[in-house]
Scaffold this motif. Structure first.
Motif, PDB file in Angstrom:
ATOM      1  N   LEU A 628       0.890  -1.218  -0.030  1.00  0.00           N
ATOM      2  CA  LEU A 628      -0.098  -0.044  -0.093  1.00  0.00           C
ATOM      3  C   LEU A 628       1.061   1.300   0.190  1.00  0.00           C
ATOM      4  O   LEU A 628       1.501   1.356   0.870  1.00  0.00           O
ATOM      5  N   MET A 629       0.955   1.976  -0.967  1.00  0.00           N
ATOM      6  CA  MET A 629       1.928   3.060  -1.370  1.00  0.00           C
ATOM      7  C   MET A 629       1.540   4.335  -0.424  1.00  0.00           C
ATOM      8  O   MET A 629       2.322   5.245  -0.313  1.00  0.00           O
ATOM      9  N   ARG A 630       0.324   4.217   0.442  1.00  0.00           N
ATOM     10  CA  ARG A 630       0.275   5.324   1.238  1.00  0.00           C
ATOM     11  C   ARG A 630      -0.338   4.599   2.536  1.00  0.00           C
ATOM     12  O   ARG A 630      -1.001   3.520   2.429  1.00  0.00           O
ATOM     13  N   GLU A 631      -0.311   5.318   3.652  1.00  0.00           N
ATOM     14  CA  GLU A 631      -0.582   4.756   4.982  1.00  0.00           C
ATOM     15  C   GLU A 631      -2.269   5.202   5.233  1.00  0.00           C
ATOM     16  O   GLU A 631      -2.381   6.045   5.869  1.00  0.00           O
ATOM     17  N   ASP A 632      -2.962   4.274   4.684  1.00  0.00           N
ATOM     18  CA  ASP A 632      -4.432   4.298   4.748  1.00  0.00           C
ATOM     19  C   ASP A 632      -5.007   2.917   4.835  1.00  0.00           C
ATOM     20  O   ASP A 632      -5.269   2.401   4.176  1.00  0.00           O
TER      21      ASP A 632
END
Length: 701
Positions: A628-632
């Motif tokens: 997951l390329m962003r922390e969400d």
């Protein structure tokens, strides 16, 4: 670097015409036959062949000859990491509309012509040499490939259709033979169109890469190709331009749109010291960037490479489909022979050979996988292969790391307890100096507290990290240890901070020359989207969700209770791996979510390892099966939903293909399906699979 890396090398070549399963299989067989070739992977979506070979025995020229002998050719390598997108938007709809009109007109004319008996009249009026000339002119490329395949002992779908066409010629059905050739060529175009449509997500992604960069050289700004930029050079990016490299901002301020990497629509502010990524856009402001990575080594370059290679990780469904398609054509040939022996009807036999669509079985799975993987990458979800989508669809166990995964990973020092003659300032100074170069979130909390209190740090010597316990170093001549209670027990000291731990805080013990100097308590913050995301995952049917943490039970228990999770505390990295293996030994399909750094071994052991916030982290991207390329956390249930939608599309593709082929061959064998209509319907499964799989491209995931 291991012995295999030293002895062999990996070569990638771009191959034209990889538009069907037969094509890919033939190219792979041709390259594998070269002496010195160890392994061949066909990357269908990227139209590439990845070859591992012994350079002393084989080379690029050998691959080129083998591919040419198989009826294909190698393209010149594209510059940089970008490729132009094709078959997109309005142009796609125009081509599809035009094809539908031409196909419909010809099919209608063929059906009316056969119903009115016009073909028989035309056959009598036109001399056979004219018919033969038209057939050869229209079908020569296909016939030549069939001859070459036959010479190498291969049977293709074109082989059967050619036999069907020859059967029509043998009984004097020249008009029907011409229509078979026409629809054969139409079928080729449909397969090409289908393959290009499936590749659209990847090509759209690669088209986002910049082609040029403005570099500072000898005091002047020079515009060069991105392939010419060198690490360490200063790149200038102006408002509205794409950032061409991964690097660090050394001057200026800009609002950067990182959607191409993280999928996040909200831009971020990038000032001096900020890390920026290639293919992102400086919407407002101008910045100067010190280049850290270029080309394929950038985060965007790695995403492209991994998406290209993702289909090599085939799932069980795809392997079975590929294996089945290899046996399918001989079975069809046997059915055709039986049709002729029983019914003595050559046209019915020809219709059996013509109506089959062998490629559709092999394309049913990869088209859907490619669509989901490519579309996911554009959303910041990097899925490394179809087998992981299959595993996610079957998953029944979800294991979670705590720090940096469920929590923000940015704890703050909330309490300082000192012992003996040590002061709070001295305890912070010692701890922060030892943790000066550590990447652990608690180390960052200690350094942040030192920075807030303006406490200077010393350089640690003889630094040593002890997995699952803490760190040890020499600071100003004194041996300082900072870590968990487990580290204290190793040095025969046991100190507790029960009240602080009962509040769910993480505890760091600071030991100076064997004496406890103090205790630091830190609190982390739960990610706000976690509770709703976990509820969504439970609604998807995954009921066993367990927290695995290296923190002690007093820290883990409050968080686990708040989220209604099972939990295990005081775990070392090897303990997490053992837990994953234990579940797997019982037949469970295990998914683990972690930060991709500390949890790398457990992520690799799980059936599917999901790394949070992998943008810019080579370790996370390499270790996990899904990054997951962003922390969400909202992306985690999305991954499961994508997997279920994808496998639903795959199953529908396979069922549709199976029903079509069974119905088509049955009607043809009974003489109820005219040869011309059989040829026309041969492309129907490809169109159906394309339409069904394209839903994964259109839908926002």
């Amino acid at each position: 670097m291991n012995e295999r890396d030293l002895q062999f090398e990996r070569v990638e070549v771009s191959v034209t015409g990889l538009d069907c399963a037969d094509c890919a299989r033939h190219v792979k067989d041709a390259i594998e036959a070269i002496p010195g070739v160890l392994e061949v992977e066909i990357l269908f979506s990227a139209q590439k062949a990845a070859v591992i070979l012994d350079p002393a025995k084989a080379g690029l020229e050998d691959i080129r000859r083998a591919v040419k002998d198989a009826g294909y050719s190698i393209r010149k390598p594209e510059e940089g990491i970008a490729a132009k997108a094709t078959f997109g938007g309005k142009f796609t709809r125009q081509i599809l509309t035009l094809f539908g009109m031409v196909f419909g007109v010809v099919l209608f004319a063929a059906m009316v012509g056969e119903w009115l008996g016009l073909f028989e009249v035309a056959t009598k009026l036109v001399p056979w040499p004219a018919w033969l000339a038209v057939i050869l002119a229209g079908g020569w490329p296909v016939f030549w490939n069939v001859v070459r395949a036959t010479a190498k002992g291969r049977i293709t779908s074109h082989t059967l259709m050619t036999i069907g066409m020859l059967a029509a010629v043998a009984v004097g059905e020249w008009a029907a033979a011409i229509l078979v050739v026409f629809f054969m060529r139409i079928g080729d175009y449909v397969e090409t169109f289908t393959a290009e449509r499936a590749r659209r997500a990847l090509k759209d992604l690669t088209a986002m890469a910049p082609q040029t960069a403005r570099v500072e050289r000898d005091g002047a700004e020079v515009e060069v190709s991105v392939t010419e930029v060198m690490v360490g050079e200063t790149v200038i990016v102006r408002p509205g331009e794409k950032i061409p490299v991964d690097g660090e901002v050394v001057a200026g301020q800009a609002t950067v749109d990182q959607a191409t990497i993280t999928g996040e629509s909200m831009p971020v502010e990038a000032g001096t010291g900020a890390k920026v990524f290639a293919a992102t856009i400086a919407r407002f402001g101008s910045i100067r960037i010190r280049t850290l990575k270029v080309g394929a080594d950038t985060t965007f370059g790695k995403v492209i490479k991994l998406v290209e290679q993702a289909e090599a990780s085939q799932g069980e469904v795809q392997r079975l489909a590929d294996k089945f398609s290899g046996y399918y054509l001989p079975v069809v040939a046997v059915i055709a022979i039986l049709t002729f022996l029983i019914g003595r009807n050559p046209l019915a036999t020809a219709a059996v050979l013509v109506v089959v669509c062998s490629c559709s079985f092999a394309l049913a799975t990869p088209l859907a996988m490619i669509a989901s993987i490519g579309a996911g990458a554009k959303r910041g979800l990097l899925i490394k292969g179809g087998k992981y989508l299959e595993a996610l669809n079957r998953a029944d166990i979800l294991l979670l790391d705590k720090t940096g995964t469920l929590t923000l990973g940015q704890p703050k020092i909330t309490d300082i307890v000192v012992y003996g003659s040590f002061s709070e300032t001295e305890v912070i100074a010692l701890a922060a100096s030892v943790e000066r170069y550590s990447e652990h979130p608690l180390a960052e909390a200690v350094r942040s507290r030192a920075k807030e209190d303006n406490i200077p740090l010393l350089d640690p010597e003889e630094f040593k990290a002890i997995p699952g316990q803490g760190v040890r170093a020499v600071v100003n001549g004194r041996v300082i240890a900072v870590g968990s209670r487990r580290m204290l027990s190793d040095t025969n000291f046991v100190q507790s901070a029960d009240q602080l731990e009962a509040q769910g805080k993480s505890i760091l013990y600071v030991v100076c020359d064997g004496k406890v100097a103090g205790v630091l308590a830190a609190a982390d913050t739960l990610r706000p989207e976690v509770p709703s995301a976990l509820a969504e995952i439970r609604n998807l049917g995954i009921q066993t969700i367990e927290l695995l943490t290296g923190d002690n039970e007093r820290v883990a228990a409050p968080l686990a209770k708040k989220l209604d999770l099972q939990y295990r505390a005081d775990l070392l990295p090897e303990d997490k791996i053992a837990i994953v293996r234990d579940y797997q030994s019982k037949g469970n399909v295990v998914v683990m979510v972690g930060d991709g750094v500390n949890d790398a071994p457990a992520l690799a052991q799980a059936d599917v390892g999901i790394a949070m916030g992998a943008a810019g982290s080579d370790i996370a991207i390499e270790a996990a099966h899904v990054a997951l390329m962003r922390e969400d956390w909202a992306l985690v249930p999305e991954i499961f939903q994508i997997a279920r939608r994808t496998m639903g599309v795959v199953k529908l593709n396979l069922v549709f293909t199976a029903l079509y082929n069974v119905a088509g061959m049955s009607l043809a064998a009974l003489g109820l399906l005219p040869l011309t209509l059989a040829a026309a319907l041969q492309s129907l499964p490809d169109i159906g699979i394309l339409a069904n799989s394209s839903r994964l491209l259109r839908r926002k995931i």
